[in-house]
Design an enzyme around this catalytic site. Structure first.
Site, mmCIF file in Angstrom:
data_model
loop_
_atom_site.group_PDB
_atom_site.id
_atom_site.type_symbol
_atom_site.label_atom_id
_atom_site.label_comp_id
_atom_site.label_asym_id
_atom_site.label_seq_id
_atom_site.Cartn_x
_atom_site.Cartn_y
_atom_site.Cartn_z
ATOM 1 N N HIS A 1 42.414 46.962 26.735
ATOM 2 C CA HIS A 1 41.306 47.677 26.096
ATOM 3 C C HIS A 1 40.346 48.168 27.170
ATOM 4 C CE1 HIS A 1 38.576 44.319 26.868
ATOM 5 N NE2 HIS A 1 39.561 43.534 26.482
ATOM 6 N N THR B 1 46.829 41.736 42.630
ATOM 7 C CA THR B 1 45.994 42.881 42.267
ATOM 8 C C THR B 1 46.322 44.120 43.091
ATOM 9 O OG1 THR B 1 44.284 42.214 43.835
ATOM 10 C CG2 THR B 1 44.079 41.383 41.579
ATOM 11 N N ASN C 1 61.695 32.614 33.016
ATOM 12 C CA ASN C 1 61.530 31.218 32.650
ATOM 13 C C ASN C 1 60.601 31.094 31.447
ATOM 14 O OD1 ASN C 1 61.962 28.441 32.865
ATOM 15 N ND2 ASN C 1 61.707 28.472 35.085
ATOM 16 N N ALA D 1 52.908 30.145 43.466
ATOM 17 C CA ALA D 1 52.403 29.732 42.158
ATOM 18 C C ALA D 1 50.907 29.977 42.031
ATOM 19 C CB ALA D 1 52.712 28.256 41.933
#
Length: 136
Positions: free
Chosen positions: A67, A112, A36, A107
């Site tokens: 990084h 993690t 989307n 949503a």
């Protein structure tokens, strides 16, 4: 980059889909994948998205940290989004995560850790809320 049949990308002038894949990275889209508007995918190692996956507005999928911190190098680990997964609006999927087949991520969740198959997960960080019926 490998793309299966019927990849659909819904992008708007002011909310474009952005896909980047570093040299040596591997980005794989299965069949019937839907991205989307506003989706961002950054691949430096490997990201695979299985068949019939639905990726909601402004979702971010990263297999890397971009990084390092201080003198440590940036970390990267493969991301696997298995078949029949639905990621809601503004989900963030971080490196090293697998989202199991048939799962739904609510949503705004930040994924993690890996999510098992056929569950609904939500929150920051994402946690399993309930099991979903298994499809064949």
């Amino acid at each position: 980059m490998e793309v299966g049949d019927d990849l659909t990308i819904r992008s708007r002038k002011f909310n474009m889909v952005e896909i980047s894949c570093a040299r040596g990275g591997r980005l794989i889209f299965g069949n019937n994948v839907f991205l989307n508007q506003g989706v961002r995918i950054a691949c430096s190692s490997e990201i695979s998205i299985g068949d019939n996956a639905l990726i909601g507005d402004e979702t971010v999928i990263l297999d890397n940290d971009y990084h390092g911190v201080a003198n440590s190098p940036a970390k990267a680990a493969p991301v696997r989004i298995e078949s029949d997964v639905w990621l809601g609006t503004r989900v963030i999927v971080l490196r090293g995560v697998t989202i199991g087949r048939g799962s739904v991520v609510g949503a705004g969740a930040v994924v993690t850790r890996s999510i098992p198959p056929f569950v609904f997960a939500a929150g920051v960080p994402a946690q399993v809320i309930k099991s979903l019926p298994q499809t064949t």
